[in-house]
Design a protein around this motif. Structure first.
Motif, mmCIF file in Angstrom:
data_model
loop_
_atom_site.group_PDB
_atom_site.id
_atom_site.type_symbol
_atom_site.label_atom_id
_atom_site.label_comp_id
_atom_site.label_asym_id
_atom_site.label_seq_id
_atom_site.Cartn_x
_atom_site.Cartn_y
_atom_site.Cartn_z
ATOM 1 N N VAL A 90 0.861 -1.176 0.000
ATOM 2 C CA VAL A 90 0.000 0.000 0.000
ATOM 3 C C VAL A 90 0.900 1.230 0.000
ATOM 4 C CG1 VAL A 90 -1.730 1.309 1.276
ATOM 5 C CG2 VAL A 90 -1.819 -1.192 1.268
ATOM 6 N N VAL A 91 0.670 2.128 -0.932
ATOM 7 C CA VAL A 91 1.462 3.358 -1.031
ATOM 8 C C VAL A 91 0.513 4.549 -1.050
ATOM 9 C CG1 VAL A 91 3.209 4.639 -2.311
ATOM 10 C CG2 VAL A 91 3.236 2.134 -2.330
ATOM 11 N N ILE A 92 0.803 5.535 -0.209
ATOM 12 C CA ILE A 92 0.004 6.755 -0.139
ATOM 13 C C ILE A 92 0.951 7.950 -0.249
ATOM 14 C CG2 ILE A 92 -1.669 8.084 1.214
ATOM 15 C CD1 ILE A 92 -2.337 5.493 2.719
ATOM 16 N N PRO A 93 1.086 8.527 -1.439
ATOM 17 C CA PRO A 93 1.916 9.729 -1.563
ATOM 18 C C PRO A 93 1.339 10.855 -0.708
ATOM 19 C CG PRO A 93 1.460 8.769 -3.716
ATOM 20 C CD PRO A 93 0.552 8.084 -2.739
ATOM 21 N N TYR A 94 2.243 11.594 -0.043
ATOM 22 C CA TYR A 94 1.818 12.673 0.859
ATOM 23 C C TYR A 94 2.878 13.758 0.826
ATOM 24 C CZ TYR A 94 0.523 15.064 5.218
ATOM 25 O OH TYR A 94 0.163 15.996 6.161
ATOM 26 N N ASP A 95 2.428 14.993 0.919
ATOM 27 C CA ASP A 95 3.339 16.137 0.814
ATOM 28 C C ASP A 95 4.118 16.313 2.113
ATOM 29 O OD1 ASP A 95 4.648 18.388 0.011
ATOM 30 O OD2 ASP A 95 2.930 19.732 0.265
ATOM 31 N N SER A 96 5.168 15.518 2.247
ATOM 32 C CA SER A 96 6.054 15.594 3.417
ATOM 33 C C SER A 96 7.481 15.565 2.897
ATOM 34 C CB SER A 96 5.803 14.426 4.363
ATOM 35 O OG SER A 96 5.940 13.188 3.668
ATOM 36 N N PRO A 97 7.966 16.666 2.375
ATOM 37 C CA PRO A 97 9.254 16.679 1.678
ATOM 38 C C PRO A 97 10.372 15.988 2.452
ATOM 39 C CG PRO A 97 8.193 18.795 1.460
ATOM 40 C CD PRO A 97 7.369 18.004 2.435
ATOM 41 N N GLY A 98 10.952 14.964 1.814
ATOM 42 C CA GLY A 98 12.104 14.278 2.385
ATOM 43 C C GLY A 98 11.793 13.260 3.457
ATOM 44 N N PRO A 141 4.770 5.777 -6.125
ATOM 45 C CA PRO A 141 4.299 4.395 -5.991
ATOM 46 C C PRO A 141 5.103 3.395 -6.796
ATOM 47 C CG PRO A 141 2.437 5.891 -6.194
ATOM 48 C CD PRO A 141 3.670 6.714 -6.433
ATOM 49 N N GLU A 142 5.460 3.755 -8.016
ATOM 50 C CA GLU A 142 6.177 2.795 -8.853
ATOM 51 C C GLU A 142 7.550 2.456 -8.263
ATOM 52 O OE1 GLU A 142 6.539 6.938 -10.847
ATOM 53 O OE2 GLU A 142 5.037 5.747 -9.751
ATOM 54 N N VAL A 144 8.268 2.447 -4.988
ATOM 55 C CA VAL A 144 8.021 1.573 -3.839
ATOM 56 C C VAL A 144 7.730 0.153 -4.303
ATOM 57 C CG1 VAL A 144 6.549 1.153 -1.836
ATOM 58 C CG2 VAL A 144 7.178 3.504 -2.449
ATOM 59 N N PHE A 145 6.879 0.004 -5.311
ATOM 60 C CA PHE A 145 6.525 -1.333 -5.794
ATOM 61 C C PHE A 145 7.752 -2.060 -6.339
ATOM 62 C CE2 PHE A 145 2.071 0.463 -6.789
ATOM 63 C CZ PHE A 145 1.664 0.231 -5.486
ATOM 64 N N SER A 146 8.598 -1.334 -7.066
ATOM 65 C CA SER A 146 9.792 -1.956 -7.636
ATOM 66 C C SER A 146 10.753 -2.408 -6.547
ATOM 67 C CB SER A 146 10.489 -0.957 -8.571
ATOM 68 O OG SER A 146 11.689 -1.496 -9.074
ATOM 69 N N LEU A 147 10.973 -1.561 -5.562
ATOM 70 C CA LEU A 147 11.882 -1.909 -4.475
ATOM 71 C C LEU A 147 11.308 -3.048 -3.627
ATOM 72 C CD1 LEU A 147 12.992 1.663 -3.392
ATOM 73 C CD2 LEU A 147 14.493 -0.122 -4.311
ATOM 74 N N ALA A 148 10.017 -3.028 -3.390
ATOM 75 C CA ALA A 148 9.397 -4.092 -2.602
ATOM 76 C C ALA A 148 9.533 -5.434 -3.311
ATOM 77 C CB ALA A 148 7.932 -3.770 -2.341
ATOM 78 N N LYS A 149 9.342 -5.431 -4.604
ATOM 79 C CA LYS A 149 9.504 -6.669 -5.360
ATOM 80 C C LYS A 149 10.940 -7.171 -5.285
ATOM 81 C CE LYS A 149 8.710 -8.734 -9.918
ATOM 82 N NZ LYS A 149 8.213 -8.493 -11.293
ATOM 83 N N LYS A 150 11.898 -6.243 -5.373
ATOM 84 C CA LYS A 150 13.313 -6.615 -5.317
ATOM 85 C C LYS A 150 13.685 -7.217 -3.967
ATOM 86 C CE LYS A 150 17.965 -4.580 -5.490
ATOM 87 N NZ LYS A 150 18.742 -3.319 -5.735
ATOM 88 N N TYR A 151 13.222 -6.585 -2.890
ATOM 89 C CA TYR A 151 13.685 -6.991 -1.555
ATOM 90 C C TYR A 151 12.768 -7.995 -0.849
ATOM 91 C CZ TYR A 151 17.323 -3.448 -1.799
ATOM 92 O OH TYR A 151 18.434 -2.728 -2.160
ATOM 93 N N PHE A 152 11.473 -7.925 -1.112
ATOM 94 C CA PHE A 152 10.547 -8.842 -0.445
ATOM 95 C C PHE A 152 10.027 -9.947 -1.356
ATOM 96 C CE2 PHE A 152 10.163 -5.142 2.376
ATOM 97 C CZ PHE A 152 10.139 -5.741 3.627
ATOM 98 N N GLY A 153 10.300 -9.862 -2.635
ATOM 99 C CA GLY A 153 9.714 -10.796 -3.586
ATOM 100 C C GLY A 153 10.110 -12.240 -3.386
ATOM 101 N N ASP A 154 11.282 -12.504 -2.792
ATOM 102 C CA ASP A 154 11.718 -13.882 -2.579
ATOM 103 C C ASP A 154 11.379 -14.402 -1.179
ATOM 104 O OD1 ASP A 154 13.468 -12.260 -1.223
ATOM 105 O OD2 ASP A 154 15.289 -13.300 -1.891
#
Length: 512
Positions: A96-104, A279-280, A282-292
């Motif tokens: 689940v990804v929720i973009p929010y205006d919280s710079p950095g 979001p893209e 986060v999804f890419s990194l999650a697949k890389k690190y949690f996918g296995d």
């Protein structure tokens, strides 16, 4: 769902997390009160030292509008205004990804839908909370010291808590370090490793934590309450577990491995990221690190609690000077974001226990018979309890306080609530909740609570829609159905000069 509050000692020691009736939404932490509706335990790392995050959940109301559908802006009239993006990995882990205006800045949370309710094997209560501890023990790649060093270097806050229904690991950190966060977090969920010595050391720490918490008089009260109110369901023990099980825990190293391998699996996990992210990415990194992360989750077979047929009571003696306490509890249905009856319980909470409520004014302000009184529904995954907790000024006043509470409950049962008053409460809940959505951590906490209790879904909008459907007649009907003598369990505690030293009874929860 009811508001969670954490009591924290002024010295910064680990808080005693007990049950207190939930507060109106949007209110701040109460230092002198005991926590809301469910035991939870917390462990923290900060850039300087291990510390407490005093308030994780601004309110316990499940809050995630867009989880079940495609991402998109909230429609007119919805109270959760953010776009929500979701994806599920091949191994079943939900993202689940929720973009929010919280710079950095971002909030990173992993929800494991495993709490003390999953501890179904006799003699093995307390392991959900135990793994909240052990998850900070390290892996072959990142030892405990190395993990803590990374958190310090990031200037991040990392913490975790356990309740009856879930264990949630949460962090607030620099958004630029998301790849590193994914690396260290995925490593410990996939590769946690500890030997028998580390296991015994941590299990002894859990026992020490229990012994510290049981020095608070509400702890044994809650343990006794749950032991009385439940006959079959695992809510009979609180989150720390039965004390005899905690004492025996050092002998169950092999069982601990089985517990971890059964419940810490991707199908039972949801990753939530809120803040300055795409979001893209986060999804890419999650697949890389949690996918296995390998599948293997096997849900517990939770026993069904039969209806309570008679009023149950208990009185506890306390060896140290204290004003007496009384807890009154009533069985309630499992939490539902859409059910009018579930929503009505939240409104009943406000009608009885908000600071402007006649009951509160009577007992706290006018007669001054109690130091405090609070109440609310536990909002559990399975049928829970509506709790009322008060600290009374003297032993002789306990019956009078109970009589007063019952009198105001009877008024709800017999006299329709002023419709305008009911609408004001609904409006207050909505706007207080909206005002709480002001940081990535708070927004992520709402999403996490929704996932933990409902498994996902548009819980917040459904809940507020359910509030709008509640009528004065519903308040009367639900009050009659819940607040019945046969459905009530009462535990009182008072100081007796000749009482034996305080001893732990079944249950408990808090985490250092």
């Amino acid at each position: 769902m009811a508001r969670r509050v954490i009591w924290e000692s002024l010295s910064g020691e680990s808080p005693f997390l007990a049950l207190i009736a939930p507060l109106p939404r949007g209110l701040a932490l109460e230092k002198n009160a005991l926590a809301g509706v469910r035991f939870r335990t917390e462990r923290g790392h900060s850039k300087v030292h291990v510390r407490r995050i005093a308030l994780l959940l601004l309110c316990g109301l499940p809050a995630l509008t867009g989880l079940a559908g495609a991402a998109g802006p909230a429609t007119s009239g919805e109270v959760f205004p953010f776009k929500v993006y979701k994806q599920t990995l091949d191994n079943g882990m939900r993202l689940v990804v929720i973009p929010y205006d919280s710079p950095g800045t971002l909030a990173f949370q992993i929800v494991m839908r495993t709490g003390s309710r999953d501890e179904v094997e006799p003699g093995h209560s307390g392991f959900a909370h135990f793994f909240e501890h052990m998850m900070f023990r390290g892996t072959e790649r990142y030892s405990q010291a190395a993990y803590t060093d990374v958190i310090k270097r990031l200037g991040a806050d990392a913490n975790a808590f356990t309740t009856y229904d879930e264990t949630i690991f949460h962090m607030v950190a620099p958004a630029s370090q998301l790849p590193l966060i994914m690396d260290i977090e995925s490593d410990r969920f996939k590769n946690l490793k500890y030997d028998q010595d580390a296991f015994r050391t941590e299990s002894q720490a859990v026992l020490g934590e229990y012994n510290k918490n049981v020095s608070n008089p509400v702890q044994p009260m809650l343990e006794k309450l749950h032991d009385l109110a439940y006959e079959k369901h695992t809510y009979r023990h609180t989150t720390l577990g039965f004390v005899q099980d905690i004492k025996a825990m050092p002998n169950y190293y092999d069982y601990s491995i089985q517990f971890f391998n059964r419940f810490y699996r991707p199908e039972n996990a949801t990753l939530i990221v809120v803040g300055d992210v795409k979001p893209e990415d986060v999804f890419s990194l999650a697949k890389k690190y949690f996918g296995d992360w390998k599948k293997g989750y096997k849900p517990a077979d939770i026993p069904v609690e039969p209806p309570q047929k008679e009023r149950k009571t208990a009185t506890l003696d306390w060896p140290n000077p204290t004003n007496p306490y009384v807890i009154m509890a009533y069985h309630t249905p499992a939490y539902s974001a859409t059910a009018v009856d579930s929503a009505a319980l939240d409104l009943i909470q406000e009608l009885l226990f908000s600071e402007s409520a006649p009951l509160y004014q009577d007992l706290v302000v006018k007669s001054q018979w109690v130091d405090f009184i609070q109440g609310g529904d536990s909002g559990n995954r399975d049928p829970g309890l509506f709790f009322i907790l008060a600290r009374v000024k003297s032993d002789a006043l306990i019956p009078k306080v109970q009589e007063t509470v019952n009198r105001y409950i009877q008024q709800l049962q017999t006299t329709p609530v002023d419709p305008k008053k009911l609408e004001r409460i609904k409006s207050h809940q909505r706007y207080a909740f909206e005002l709480s959505l002001d940081t990535p951590g708070n927004i992520a906490a709402q999403a996490a609570q929704s996932v933990a209790i409902t498994g996902g879904g548009e819980a917040i909008n459904q809940r507020f829609a359910a509030y709008q459907k509640v009528t004065p007649a519903d308040i009367q009907r639900v009050s009659r159905e819940i607040f019945k003598p046969a459905n009530e369990t009462v535990v009182t505690l008072a100081h007796k000069a000749d009482a034996p030293a305080a001893q732990g009874k079944p249950g408990g929860a808090s985490h250092d």
